[in-house]
Motif scaffolding. Sequence first.
Motif, PDB file in Angstrom:
ATOM      1  N   THR A  15       0.980  -1.262  -0.070  1.00  0.00           N
ATOM      2  CA  THR A  15       0.000  -0.006   0.057  1.00  0.00           C
ATOM      3  C   THR A  15       0.897   1.426   0.078  1.00  0.00           C
ATOM      4  O   THR A  15       0.376   2.328  -0.493  1.00  0.00           O
ATOM      5  N   ALA A  16       2.122   1.026   0.518  1.00  0.00           N
ATOM      6  CA  ALA A  16       2.883   2.235   0.465  1.00  0.00           C
ATOM      7  C   ALA A  16       3.403   2.770  -1.020  1.00  0.00           C
ATOM      8  O   ALA A  16       3.341   2.033  -1.911  1.00  0.00           O
ATOM      9  N   PRO A  17       3.734   4.156  -0.998  1.00  0.00           N
ATOM     10  CA  PRO A  17       4.116   4.584  -2.270  1.00  0.00           C
ATOM     11  C   PRO A  17       5.472   4.155  -2.872  1.00  0.00           C
ATOM     12  O   PRO A  17       5.791   4.134  -4.049  1.00  0.00           O
ATOM     13  N   THR A  18       6.331   3.591  -2.007  1.00  0.00           N
ATOM     14  CA  THR A  18       7.527   3.209  -2.255  1.00  0.00           C
ATOM     15  C   THR A  18       7.669   1.720  -1.490  1.00  0.00           C
ATOM     16  O   THR A  18       7.060   1.483  -0.585  1.00  0.00           O
ATOM     17  N   PHE A  19       8.523   0.918  -2.138  1.00  0.00           N
ATOM     18  CA  PHE A  19       8.584  -0.378  -1.452  1.00  0.00           C
ATOM     19  C   PHE A  19       9.861  -0.920  -2.002  1.00  0.00           C
ATOM     20  O   PHE A  19      10.631  -0.527  -3.142  1.00  0.00           O
ATOM     21  N   ALA A  20      10.597  -1.751  -1.355  1.00  0.00           N
ATOM     22  CA  ALA A  20      11.792  -2.314  -1.422  1.00  0.00           C
ATOM     23  C   ALA A  20      11.661  -3.815  -2.027  1.00  0.00           C
ATOM     24  O   ALA A  20      10.784  -4.514  -1.774  1.00  0.00           O
ATOM     25  N   VAL A  21      12.613  -3.908  -3.123  1.00  0.00           N
ATOM     26  CA  VAL A  21      12.787  -5.548  -3.713  1.00  0.00           C
ATOM     27  C   VAL A  21      14.054  -5.658  -3.181  1.00  0.00           C
ATOM     28  O   VAL A  21      15.203  -5.086  -3.610  1.00  0.00           O
ATOM     29  N   SER A  22      14.291  -6.763  -2.262  1.00  0.00           N
ATOM     30  CA  SER A  22      15.624  -7.212  -1.849  1.00  0.00           C
ATOM     31  C   SER A  22      15.846  -8.869  -1.402  1.00  0.00           C
ATOM     32  O   SER A  22      14.611  -9.382  -1.441  1.00  0.00           O
ATOM     33  N   GLY A  23      16.935  -9.254  -1.476  1.00  0.00           N
ATOM     34  CA  GLY A  23      17.145 -10.471  -1.353  1.00  0.00           C
ATOM     35  C   GLY A  23      18.436 -10.979  -1.507  1.00  0.00           C
ATOM     36  O   GLY A  23      19.347 -10.113  -1.165  1.00  0.00           O
ATOM     37  N   TRP A  24      19.010 -11.975  -2.046  1.00  0.00           N
ATOM     38  CA  TRP A  24      20.129 -12.413  -2.332  1.00  0.00           C
ATOM     39  C   TRP A  24      20.422 -13.541  -3.544  1.00  0.00           C
ATOM     40  O   TRP A  24      19.451 -13.818  -4.024  1.00  0.00           O
ATOM     41  N   SER A  25      21.487 -13.573  -4.006  1.00  0.00           N
ATOM     42  CA  SER A  25      21.878 -14.251  -5.230  1.00  0.00           C
ATOM     43  C   SER A  25      23.276 -14.685  -5.463  1.00  0.00           C
ATOM     44  O   SER A  25      24.357 -13.653  -5.256  1.00  0.00           O
ATOM     45  N   ILE A  26      23.454 -15.782  -5.508  1.00  0.00           N
ATOM     46  CA  ILE A  26      24.726 -16.282  -5.799  1.00  0.00           C
ATOM     47  C   ILE A  26      25.117 -17.340  -6.969  1.00  0.00           C
ATOM     48  O   ILE A  26      24.203 -17.733  -7.380  1.00  0.00           O
ATOM     49  N   ASP A  27      26.126 -17.438  -7.333  1.00  0.00           N
ATOM     50  CA  ASP A  27      26.427 -18.453  -8.577  1.00  0.00           C
ATOM     51  C   ASP A  27      27.670 -19.323  -8.026  1.00  0.00           C
ATOM     52  O   ASP A  27      28.729 -18.799  -8.006  1.00  0.00           O
ATOM     53  N   ARG A  28      27.436 -20.312  -7.749  1.00  0.00           N
ATOM     54  CA  ARG A  28      28.572 -21.460  -7.190  1.00  0.00           C
ATOM     55  C   ARG A  28      29.590 -21.615  -8.268  1.00  0.00           C
ATOM     56  O   ARG A  28      30.779 -22.186  -7.832  1.00  0.00           O
ATOM     57  N   GLN A  29      29.261 -21.431  -9.393  1.00  0.00           N
ATOM     58  CA  GLN A  29      30.150 -21.734 -10.579  1.00  0.00           C
ATOM     59  C   GLN A  29      31.415 -21.093 -10.437  1.00  0.00           C
ATOM     60  O   GLN A  29      32.582 -21.345 -10.880  1.00  0.00           O
ATOM     61  N   VAL A  30      31.371 -19.671  -9.662  1.00  0.00           N
ATOM     62  CA  VAL A  30      32.390 -19.071  -9.587  1.00  0.00           C
ATOM     63  C   VAL A  30      33.551 -19.693  -8.627  1.00  0.00           C
ATOM     64  O   VAL A  30      34.677 -19.259  -8.758  1.00  0.00           O
ATOM     65  N   GLU A  31      33.338 -20.790  -7.940  1.00  0.00           N
ATOM     66  CA  GLU A  31      34.271 -21.194  -7.198  1.00  0.00           C
ATOM     67  C   GLU A  31      35.220 -22.305  -8.168  1.00  0.00           C
ATOM     68  O   GLU A  31      36.500 -22.379  -7.519  1.00  0.00           O
ATOM     69  N   SER A  32      34.900 -22.390  -9.365  1.00  0.00           N
ATOM     70  CA  SER A  32      35.792 -23.026 -10.175  1.00  0.00           C
ATOM     71  C   SER A  32      36.499 -22.043 -11.180  1.00  0.00           C
ATOM     72  O   SER A  32      37.146 -22.637 -12.249  1.00  0.00           O
TER      73      SER A  32
END
Length: 126
Positions: A15-32
Amino acid sequence: ALMSIDVPSAESVVTAPTFAVSGWSIDRQVESTALSGPGVDMLHVYAYPNPGSGQPPIFLGVATTGIARPDLASLFGSRYGTSGYTLQVDRAAAGLAPGVYNIVVHSHSTAAGGFNNVALVRVTLQ
């Protein structure tokens, strides 16, 4: 590649005029690879109005990355400690009328060199 949209929660009513979109993201392929960090360098956020209607998505912006997530560092290792993201959305500036939307986040992988993961939540804007 793993990711989550923590806010807004699925099926929530905003209902607010602004809102956040937040969370997390990883790609474990980076380990190689010789790359550092969580394997994600960019997240694009879209709102799809009236899901299933065929209406084009509305680009909401590029999320800020590098947000501390000690919970993910403890789960997956220290390299993932900054895998959080956030974007503040101004509904009026984005042209978001009241209605049902799928909020969709596309994750760009440094390891894959492209967008390779997506998450979505359905919300109602009042």
